[in-house]
Design a protein around this motif. Structure first.
Motif, PDB file in Angstrom:
ATOM      1  N   ASP A 113       0.779  -1.225   0.000  1.00 57.60           N
ATOM      2  CA  ASP A 113       0.000   0.000   0.000  1.00 57.60           C
ATOM      3  C   ASP A 113       0.819   1.287   0.000  1.00 57.60           C
ATOM      4  O   ASP A 113       0.265   2.366   0.051  1.00 57.60           O
ATOM      5  CB  ASP A 113      -0.924  -0.011   1.214  1.00 57.60           C
ATOM      6  CG  ASP A 113      -0.171  -0.370   2.472  1.00 57.60           C
ATOM      7  OD1 ASP A 113       1.073  -0.341   2.448  1.00 57.60           O
ATOM      8  OD2 ASP A 113      -0.817  -0.685   3.469  1.00 57.60           O
ATOM      9  N   LEU A 115       2.441   2.513   2.312  1.00 58.12           N
ATOM     10  CA  LEU A 115       2.446   3.144   3.616  1.00 58.12           C
ATOM     11  C   LEU A 115       3.639   2.642   4.419  1.00 58.12           C
ATOM     12  O   LEU A 115       4.019   1.484   4.323  1.00 58.12           O
ATOM     13  CB  LEU A 115       1.160   2.822   4.369  1.00 58.12           C
ATOM     14  CG  LEU A 115      -0.131   3.380   3.780  1.00 58.12           C
ATOM     15  CD1 LEU A 115      -1.327   2.829   4.533  1.00 58.12           C
ATOM     16  CD2 LEU A 115      -0.124   4.896   3.825  1.00 58.12           C
ATOM     17  N   VAL A 118       0.917   1.860   9.839  1.00 55.29           N
ATOM     18  CA  VAL A 118      -0.524   2.022   9.980  1.00 55.29           C
ATOM     19  C   VAL A 118      -0.854   2.188  11.456  1.00 55.29           C
ATOM     20  O   VAL A 118      -0.349   1.462  12.306  1.00 55.29           O
ATOM     21  CB  VAL A 118      -1.292   0.813   9.401  1.00 55.29           C
ATOM     22  CG1 VAL A 118      -2.781   0.926   9.719  1.00 55.29           C
ATOM     23  CG2 VAL A 118      -1.084   0.720   7.897  1.00 55.29           C
TER      24      VAL A 118
ATOM     25  N   ARG B 197       4.902   8.140   5.495  1.00 53.76           N
ATOM     26  CA  ARG B 197       3.468   8.066   5.200  1.00 53.76           C
ATOM     27  C   ARG B 197       2.781   7.092   6.161  1.00 53.76           C
ATOM     28  O   ARG B 197       3.146   5.920   6.239  1.00 53.76           O
ATOM     29  CB  ARG B 197       3.260   7.621   3.761  1.00 53.76           C
ATOM     30  CG  ARG B 197       3.555   8.759   2.778  1.00 53.76           C
ATOM     31  CD  ARG B 197       3.616   8.263   1.370  1.00 53.76           C
ATOM     32  NE  ARG B 197       2.350   7.681   0.919  1.00 53.76           N
ATOM     33  CZ  ARG B 197       1.294   8.393   0.561  1.00 53.76           C
ATOM     34  NH1 ARG B 197       1.334   9.705   0.610  1.00 53.76           N
ATOM     35  NH2 ARG B 197       0.210   7.805   0.151  1.00 53.76           N
ATOM     36  N   VAL B 198       1.821   7.618   6.867  1.00 55.43           N
ATOM     37  CA  VAL B 198       1.122   6.815   7.872  1.00 55.43           C
ATOM     38  C   VAL B 198      -0.363   6.758   7.532  1.00 55.43           C
ATOM     39  O   VAL B 198      -0.988   7.789   7.278  1.00 55.43           O
ATOM     40  CB  VAL B 198       1.319   7.427   9.283  1.00 55.43           C
ATOM     41  CG1 VAL B 198       0.535   6.647  10.329  1.00 55.43           C
ATOM     42  CG2 VAL B 198       2.800   7.473   9.648  1.00 55.43           C
ATOM     43  N   GLY B 199      -0.903   5.563   7.491  1.00 55.20           N
ATOM     44  CA  GLY B 199      -2.325   5.384   7.232  1.00 55.20           C
ATOM     45  C   GLY B 199      -3.077   5.166   8.534  1.00 55.20           C
ATOM     46  O   GLY B 199      -2.550   4.591   9.479  1.00 55.20           O
ATOM     47  N   ARG B 201      -6.150   3.198  10.025  1.00 59.44           N
ATOM     48  CA  ARG B 201      -6.971   2.065   9.641  1.00 59.44           C
ATOM     49  C   ARG B 201      -8.470   2.343   9.695  1.00 59.44           C
ATOM     50  O   ARG B 201      -8.957   3.027  10.596  1.00 59.44           O
ATOM     51  CB  ARG B 201      -6.669   0.880  10.574  1.00 59.44           C
ATOM     52  CG  ARG B 201      -6.966  -0.464   9.956  1.00 59.44           C
ATOM     53  CD  ARG B 201      -7.248  -1.528  11.010  1.00 59.44           C
ATOM     54  NE  ARG B 201      -8.677  -1.822  10.994  1.00 59.44           N
ATOM     55  CZ  ARG B 201      -9.222  -2.889  11.546  1.00 59.44           C
ATOM     56  NH1 ARG B 201      -8.475  -3.752  12.202  1.00 59.44           N
ATOM     57  NH2 ARG B 201     -10.510  -3.091  11.476  1.00 59.44           N
ATOM     58  N   VAL B 209      -7.794   2.408   4.617  1.00 62.89           N
ATOM     59  CA  VAL B 209      -7.447   3.499   5.526  1.00 62.89           C
ATOM     60  C   VAL B 209      -8.463   4.620   5.358  1.00 62.89           C
ATOM     61  O   VAL B 209      -9.054   4.796   4.284  1.00 62.89           O
ATOM     62  CB  VAL B 209      -6.020   4.047   5.281  1.00 62.89           C
ATOM     63  CG1 VAL B 209      -4.968   3.001   5.608  1.00 62.89           C
ATOM     64  CG2 VAL B 209      -5.857   4.560   3.861  1.00 62.89           C
ATOM     65  N   SER B 211      -7.577   7.775   6.351  1.00 61.65           N
ATOM     66  CA  SER B 211      -6.788   8.985   6.126  1.00 61.65           C
ATOM     67  C   SER B 211      -5.330   8.571   5.980  1.00 61.65           C
ATOM     68  O   SER B 211      -4.886   7.620   6.612  1.00 61.65           O
ATOM     69  CB  SER B 211      -6.947   9.938   7.320  1.00 61.65           C
ATOM     70  OG  SER B 211      -6.056  11.030   7.211  1.00 61.65           O
ATOM     71  N   THR B 212      -4.623   9.258   5.111  1.00 64.83           N
ATOM     72  CA  THR B 212      -3.181   9.030   5.014  1.00 64.83           C
ATOM     73  C   THR B 212      -2.496  10.358   5.289  1.00 64.83           C
ATOM     74  O   THR B 212      -2.841  11.374   4.695  1.00 64.83           O
ATOM     75  CB  THR B 212      -2.800   8.540   3.605  1.00 64.83           C
ATOM     76  OG1 THR B 212      -3.528   7.350   3.327  1.00 64.83           O
ATOM     77  CG2 THR B 212      -1.317   8.233   3.533  1.00 64.83           C
ATOM     78  N   SER B 214       1.296  12.527   6.169  1.00 66.24           N
ATOM     79  CA  SER B 214       2.751  12.522   6.058  1.00 66.24           C
ATOM     80  C   SER B 214       3.320  13.206   7.284  1.00 66.24           C
ATOM     81  O   SER B 214       2.926  14.329   7.598  1.00 66.24           O
ATOM     82  CB  SER B 214       3.190  13.278   4.813  1.00 66.24           C
ATOM     83  OG  SER B 214       2.741  12.592   3.676  1.00 66.24           O
ATOM     84  N   GLU B 310      -2.483  15.697   5.746  1.00 72.14           N
ATOM     85  CA  GLU B 310      -2.844  14.832   4.625  1.00 72.14           C
ATOM     86  C   GLU B 310      -2.245  15.429   3.356  1.00 72.14           C
ATOM     87  O   GLU B 310      -2.062  16.638   3.267  1.00 72.14           O
ATOM     88  CB  GLU B 310      -4.365  14.759   4.483  1.00 72.14           C
ATOM     89  CG  GLU B 310      -5.042  14.076   5.650  1.00 72.14           C
ATOM     90  CD  GLU B 310      -6.553  13.971   5.476  1.00 72.14           C
ATOM     91  OE1 GLU B 310      -7.123  12.978   5.921  1.00 72.14           O
ATOM     92  OE2 GLU B 310      -7.152  14.896   4.914  1.00 72.14           O
TER      93      GLU B 310
END
Lengths: 120, 311
Positions: A113, A115, A118, B197-199, B201, B209, B211-212, B214, B310
């Motif tokens: 993905d 990412l 998470v 980059r952090v999603g 869940r 996800v 929201s993603t 940075s 975002e």
């Protein structure tokens, strides 16, 4: 050339997809050749062949796959960046044509993905 | 067009000097911890840091929870910090958050199960014990006022330990990496000159996800009702309890917080999970922390500048 809001969105999307791939960690899975157009993403075969994108994109564009590599062989875009990029073959490589909203990239399987983490 | 060409060159250059990162996963703090680090870095000391702090947190909790009424405890510097933090969270949440929530939640089987509803008598006694006792300590000493009282710093200690692990990584020369303890994470430095980059869940789908973002040198933590809960008679009992209503919190599906350290992100994600929308919007202004809330009717609320992370 006039750029509309929708163009900008597509351009951003294209860029994001490139970044997404560039940012992947060292990949070890089997690479997949992916074509992104305005219509979405689709997988291309690594078998030697030419893809005419005229119908799909409305532009004079040809993608060539040869010896496990791919390139944008011809494009009617103004400054030919995508054509000059040449062959792409290893994980994360990409040839991008922003005016025509077309990209060819090599996606590797082990990162699903794009990412880094998470939160859940 | 020239600008575009330049931009492309920058991208291609960036791709040429890709940092090599590795992910190491192991179990600690009751969850799967994932450390993203440069390939040449040893994690031995980092893992030892995590295990040491986990032991310090757990052993005090256990000592207190197993002790009879009237027992006195010396408070270590670490626990003094943890208690003070818990009082901060209690204040921000207007008493909804309480370090002694375990007195009640343990009756339902949290954290490890098996889960079931407690008998009304047991429940009433534990609720009574929390209501009537202040849990204050003087001169570093704490007295357990009621045998039924139990404490857990689980809502924010994990975040604090993540921060300690990051400190250890930095001491060992790491310039960038991520420590992610089951969703409570700190991402520091950069990856290939871009932010991490952090999603966040999706509560109903682990592959999606909502929201993603940075981030760089920031912590992200999420509290939700979908990981630790049980269903009984069609009612969802999640592990986060509101100590004003003395019932499982049921305002939202999940709440995420961005903060400068993981302990704050971790603690506040629980606090905001307990706060009604207007109060959460108020509180995130005061604490200076962006918040993302996923509601039961599938709304995604972005508060206090969440969008600015975002991209």
């Amino acid at each position: 050339m006039r750029i509309k809001a929708a163009d900008i969105i597509v351009i951003i999307l294209l860029f994001c997809s490139v970044f997404f791939i560039k940012n992947l960690f060292i990949a070890s899975g089997a690479p997949v050749l992916v074509l992104i157009t305005e219509k979405g993403e689709k997988e291309l075969s690594f078998k030697d062949q030419l893809y005419d994108l005229k119908e799909e994109t409305g532009h004079e564009m040809i993608v060539e796959v040869k010896d496990g590599k791919a390139r944008i062989k011809e494009s009617d875009c103004p400054n030919q960046i995508c054509v000059l990029t040449g062959w792409v073959s290893s994980c994360g490589d990409a040839a991008v044509c922003i005016p025509n909203k077309v990209a060819v990239y090599v996606k590797c399987e082990n990162e699903d993905d794009g990412l880094d983490a998470v939160s859940r | 067009m020239r600008k575009t060409a330049l931009f492309l060159c920058v991208i291609l250059l960036a791709a040429a000097c890709t940092d090599r990162f590795e992910k190491r996963q192991f179990y600690a703090m009751g969850t799967l911890v994932e450390i993203t680090h440069k390939k040449d870095m040893s994690l031995k000391q980092v893992i030892r840091t995590i295990n040491d702090y986990e032991e310090q947190v757990k052993s005090f909790e256990q000592k207190y929870n197993d002790a009879p009424a009237g027992s006195g405890f010396e408070i270590s510097p670490l626990w003094e910090v943890l208690f003070k933090k818990s009082y901060d969270y209690k204040a921000i949440s207007k008493d909804r958050f309480d370090i002694r929530a375990l007195s009640l939640t343990s009756l339902y089987g949290f954290p490890e199960g098996p889960y079931d509803l407690p008998s009304p008598e047991k429940y009433a006694a534990a609720a009574e014990a929390i209501k009537n006792k202040p849990l204050l300590f003087l001169d570093g000493k704490l007295v357990k006022e009621d045998e039924r009282l139990k404490i857990s710093a689980g809502a924010f200690a994990k975040g604090m330990i993540v921060d300690k692990a990051v400190e250890t990584m930095k001491k060992n020369g790491a310039e960038s990496g991520i420590v992610n303890a089951g969703g409570d994470l700190y991402a520091f430095g950069k990856k290939n000159k871009s932010r991490w980059r952090v999603g966040i869940r999706h509560p109903d789908d682990p592959n999606k996800v909502i929201s993603t973002i940075s981030v760089s040198d920031k912590a992200v933590a999420t509290s939700g009702d979908y990981e630790r809960f049980f269903m009984k008679n069609g009612i969802r009992y999640s592990h986060i309890f509101d100590m004003v209503t003395m019932e499982p919190a049921s305002l939202y599906r999940s709440v995420s917080v961005i903060a400068d350290n993981c302990e704050t992100a971790d603690g506040l994600s629980t606090v905001f999970f307990l706060l009604p929308e207007e109060e959460a919007a108020e509180a995130c202004k005061r604490t200076g922390t962006p918040v993302l809330i996923y509601t039961h009717d599938d709304r995604v609320l972005k508060l206090c500048g969440w969008e600015s992370f975002e991209n």
